[in-house]
Scaffold this active site. Structure first.
Site, PDB file in Angstrom:
ATOM      1  N   ASN A 282      38.208  43.583  38.162  1.00 59.76           N
ATOM      2  CA  ASN A 282      37.232  42.796  38.815  1.00 59.76           C
ATOM      3  C   ASN A 282      37.753  42.604  40.347  1.00 59.76           C
ATOM      4  OD1 ASN A 282      35.799  42.121  36.507  1.00 59.76           O
ATOM      5  ND2 ASN A 282      37.135  40.485  35.790  1.00 59.76           N
TER       6      ASN A 282
ATOM      7  N   ASP B 240      46.307  38.413  28.218  1.00 59.80           N
ATOM      8  CA  ASP B 240      45.568  37.362  28.933  1.00 59.80           C
ATOM      9  C   ASP B 240      45.644  36.141  28.113  1.00 59.80           C
ATOM     10  OD1 ASP B 240      43.076  37.783  31.213  1.00 59.80           O
ATOM     11  OD2 ASP B 240      43.065  36.168  29.967  1.00 59.80           O
TER      12      ASP B 240
ATOM     13  N   GLY C 170      33.808  37.988  40.009  1.00 60.82           N
ATOM     14  CA  GLY C 170      34.398  37.148  39.315  1.00 60.82           C
ATOM     15  C   GLY C 170      35.932  37.029  39.477  1.00 60.82           C
ATOM     16  N   GLN C 171      36.377  37.849  40.426  1.00 62.20           N
ATOM     17  CA  GLN C 171      38.082  37.916  40.499  1.00 62.20           C
ATOM     18  C   GLN C 171      38.532  36.511  40.721  1.00 62.20           C
ATOM     19  OE1 GLN C 171      39.678  40.543  43.348  1.00 62.20           O
ATOM     20  NE2 GLN C 171      41.732  40.450  42.823  1.00 62.20           N
TER      21      GLN C 171
ATOM     22  N   HIS D 298      44.709  43.630  39.327  1.00 62.29           N
ATOM     23  CA  HIS D 298      44.970  43.685  37.650  1.00 62.29           C
ATOM     24  C   HIS D 298      43.934  44.459  36.949  1.00 62.29           C
ATOM     25  CE1 HIS D 298      43.073  39.840  38.578  1.00 62.29           C
ATOM     26  NE2 HIS D 298      42.628  40.092  37.487  1.00 62.29           N
ATOM     27  N   LEU D 299      44.369  45.342  35.963  1.00 66.05           N
ATOM     28  CA  LEU D 299      43.315  46.065  35.070  1.00 66.05           C
ATOM     29  C   LEU D 299      43.281  45.195  33.584  1.00 66.05           C
ATOM     30  CD1 LEU D 299      44.789  47.935  37.103  1.00 66.05           C
ATOM     31  CD2 LEU D 299      44.417  49.790  35.470  1.00 66.05           C
ATOM     32  N   HIS D 300      42.147  44.906  33.369  1.00 65.48           N
ATOM     33  CA  HIS D 300      41.918  44.191  32.076  1.00 65.48           C
ATOM     34  C   HIS D 300      41.769  45.631  31.151  1.00 65.48           C
ATOM     35  CE1 HIS D 300      40.553  40.043  33.480  1.00 65.48           C
ATOM     36  NE2 HIS D 300      40.343  40.445  34.435  1.00 65.48           N
TER      37      HIS D 300
END
Ligand code: AMP
Length: 112
Positions: free
Chosen positions: A85, A28, A91-92, A98-100
């Site tokens: 998200n 990120d 808060g996307q 996507h996976l954090h």
């Protein structure tokens, strides 16, 4: 194309840590933990709430990639968190699923 499709296609630079036929993982840009990596499917799906039965394999592949990447980055023993998200209240900001993966420090609960 979404930003993350462009990263997966290497049209936009990113620090890619893993890729396979279906998924790509990269660091990120604004890390909020010592290890903060995003896992994205190559095929764009805007958000989790858009997923259908037809996306079951893709979703499973994203989770398996998250597990592989976390192990590769040495997070298995201490643990880590995987976050998706979804939509405005979460808060996307990028509308490509996507996976954090967050790790490298003790994470608090509940999240903000
Ligand atoms: P979300 O808020 O769940 O939509 O997360 C989007 C994430 O994408 C944020 O954590 C951003 O820091 C990250 N991000 C945005 N642009 C880039 C980029 N070019 N490379 C890597 N990460 C990015």
């Amino acid at each position: 194309m979404t930003l993350f499709e462009k990263i997966a296609a290497r049209q936009v630079p990113a620090d890619i840590v893993f890729e396979d036929e279906h998924t790509v993982a990269f660091r990120d840009l604004h890390a909020v933990a010592p290890t903060h990596v995003l896992v994205v499917p190559r095929r764009a799906l805007p958000k989790l709430s858009d997923a259908t039965e037809a996306d079951a394999e893709l979703l499973g592949r994203c989770l398996l990639t998250a597990s592989k990447v976390a192990a590769q980055l040495g997070l298995d023993e201490a643990g880590y968190r995987v976050v998706i998200n979804t939509g405005a209240d979460a808060g996307q900001t990028v509308f490509h699923l996507h996976l954090h993966i967050l790790g490298g420090r003790a994470l608090t609960w509940p999240p903000g």
